[in-house]
Design a protein around this motif. Structure first.
Motif, PDB file in Angstrom:
ATOM      1  N   MET A  62       0.852  -1.180   0.000  1.00  0.00           N
ATOM      2  CA  MET A  62       0.000   0.000   0.000  1.00  0.00           C
ATOM      3  C   MET A  62       0.897   1.242   0.000  1.00  0.00           C
ATOM      4  SD  MET A  62      -2.947   1.213   2.723  1.00  0.00           S
ATOM      5  CE  MET A  62      -4.214   0.138   2.105  1.00  0.00           C
ATOM      6  N   THR A  63       0.509   2.240  -0.762  1.00  0.00           N
ATOM      7  CA  THR A  63       1.234   3.510  -0.788  1.00  0.00           C
ATOM      8  C   THR A  63       0.563   4.497   0.170  1.00  0.00           C
ATOM      9  OG1 THR A  63      -0.112   4.519  -2.514  1.00  0.00           O
ATOM     10  CG2 THR A  63       1.763   3.152  -3.239  1.00  0.00           C
ATOM     11  N   ASP A  81      -0.616   7.335  -0.650  1.00  0.00           N
ATOM     12  CA  ASP A  81      -1.804   7.845  -1.332  1.00  0.00           C
ATOM     13  C   ASP A  81      -2.988   6.901  -1.163  1.00  0.00           C
ATOM     14  OD1 ASP A  81      -0.538  10.179  -2.195  1.00  0.00           O
ATOM     15  OD2 ASP A  81       0.152   9.239  -4.051  1.00  0.00           O
ATOM     16  N   GLU A  82      -2.716   5.606  -1.215  1.00  0.00           N
ATOM     17  CA  GLU A  82      -3.778   4.616  -1.003  1.00  0.00           C
ATOM     18  C   GLU A  82      -4.251   4.634   0.447  1.00  0.00           C
ATOM     19  OE1 GLU A  82      -2.420   1.343  -4.377  1.00  0.00           O
ATOM     20  OE2 GLU A  82      -1.529   1.258  -2.378  1.00  0.00           O
ATOM     21  N   LEU A  83      -3.323   4.752   1.372  1.00  0.00           N
ATOM     22  CA  LEU A  83      -3.682   4.823   2.789  1.00  0.00           C
ATOM     23  C   LEU A  83      -4.537   6.060   3.063  1.00  0.00           C
ATOM     24  CD1 LEU A  83      -3.297   3.555   5.611  1.00  0.00           C
ATOM     25  CD2 LEU A  83      -1.291   5.028   5.873  1.00  0.00           C
ATOM     26  N   ALA A 109      -6.414   7.698   0.880  1.00  0.00           N
ATOM     27  CA  ALA A 109      -7.722   7.505   0.246  1.00  0.00           C
ATOM     28  C   ALA A 109      -8.609   6.584   1.081  1.00  0.00           C
ATOM     29  CB  ALA A 109      -7.548   6.943  -1.168  1.00  0.00           C
ATOM     30  N   ALA A 110      -8.032   5.538   1.644  1.00  0.00           N
ATOM     31  CA  ALA A 110      -8.799   4.617   2.493  1.00  0.00           C
ATOM     32  C   ALA A 110      -9.275   5.318   3.760  1.00  0.00           C
ATOM     33  CB  ALA A 110      -7.954   3.387   2.842  1.00  0.00           C
ATOM     34  N   ARG A 160      -9.823   8.567   4.150  1.00  0.00           N
ATOM     35  CA  ARG A 160     -10.849   9.540   3.784  1.00  0.00           C
ATOM     36  C   ARG A 160     -12.170   8.890   3.404  1.00  0.00           C
ATOM     37  NH1 ARG A 160      -7.239  14.062   0.565  1.00  0.00           N
ATOM     38  NH2 ARG A 160      -6.519  15.115   2.469  1.00  0.00           N
ATOM     39  N   TYR A 169      -4.099  16.832   5.235  1.00  0.00           N
ATOM     40  CA  TYR A 169      -3.622  15.494   4.881  1.00  0.00           C
ATOM     41  C   TYR A 169      -3.419  14.642   6.133  1.00  0.00           C
ATOM     42  CZ  TYR A 169      -2.963  17.316   0.193  1.00  0.00           C
ATOM     43  OH  TYR A 169      -3.179  17.871  -1.033  1.00  0.00           O
TER      44      TYR A 169
END
Length: 130
Positions: free
Chosen positions: A1-2, A4-6, A8-9, A11, A88
Motif C-alpha cells: 500500500m502507498t 496515497d492509497e492509505l 484515500a482509504a 478519507r 492530509y
C-alpha cells in the motif's frame, strides 16, 4: 500500500467537513483539535477555542480510556474535528481515532489554511515581511 492509497482509504471512512461546516459544528458542541506543531501555529495563527494537541499525543489525549486523556474526552461519542496545516495528516489522524472507537472523529478539508482562506477567525497570526 502507498501513502496515497492509505490516505484515500482513511478519507473513505470519514465525513470530512468544509471550513464553514466545521465552524458550525464547533458552535454546536464539536471540538476542533489542532494537531499542527508549534512552529506552524506561531507562523500562521490559531483557531480560537481549538484544543492544541500535537499529532504524536493525539490518541492518548482523546481516548476516554486513557490515563492521559484530556477532560473533554468523556466518551466515544464526542465529536472531534482534527485540523492540520493542509488537511492530509488530519485525515490519517481522524481515521486512527475512529480505530479507537471514536466514531464521530473527522477532519477539516484543506486544514488550517482552508479555514483561514475562508475568512474564519484566526488569532495570533504574525504577518510575514517588513
Amino acid at each position: 500500500m502507498t501513502i496515497d492509497e492509505l490516505l484515500a482509504a482513511a478519507r473513505a471512512r470519514l465525513r470530512r467537513l468544509q471550513p464553514a461546516e466545521a465552524a458550525a459544528a464547533s458552535s454546536d458542541g464539536a471540538w476542533l483539535v489542532d494537531t499542527r506543531p508549534q512552529f506552524q501555529r506561531r507562523a500562521g495563527g490559531e483557531i480560537p477555542g481549538a484544543i492544541l494537541i500535537e499529532r504524536n499525543h493525539l490518541e492518548w489525549r482523546l481516548d476516554p480510556a486513557s490515563a492521559s486523556r484530556i477532560p473533554e474526552a468523556t466518551d466515544h461519542g464526542v465529536r472531534w474535528i482534527v485540523v492540520c496545516e493542509e488537511g492530509y495528516s488530519s485525515s490519517l489522524a481522524a481515521a486512527a481515532l475512529q480505530d479507537l472507537g471514536l466514531r464521530n472523529a473527522t477532519d477539516l478539508i484543506g486544514g488550517f489554511l482552508a479555514w483561514k482562506s475562508a475568512g474564519l477567525p484566526v488569532i495570533g497570526h504574525r504577518p510575514v515581511g517588513p
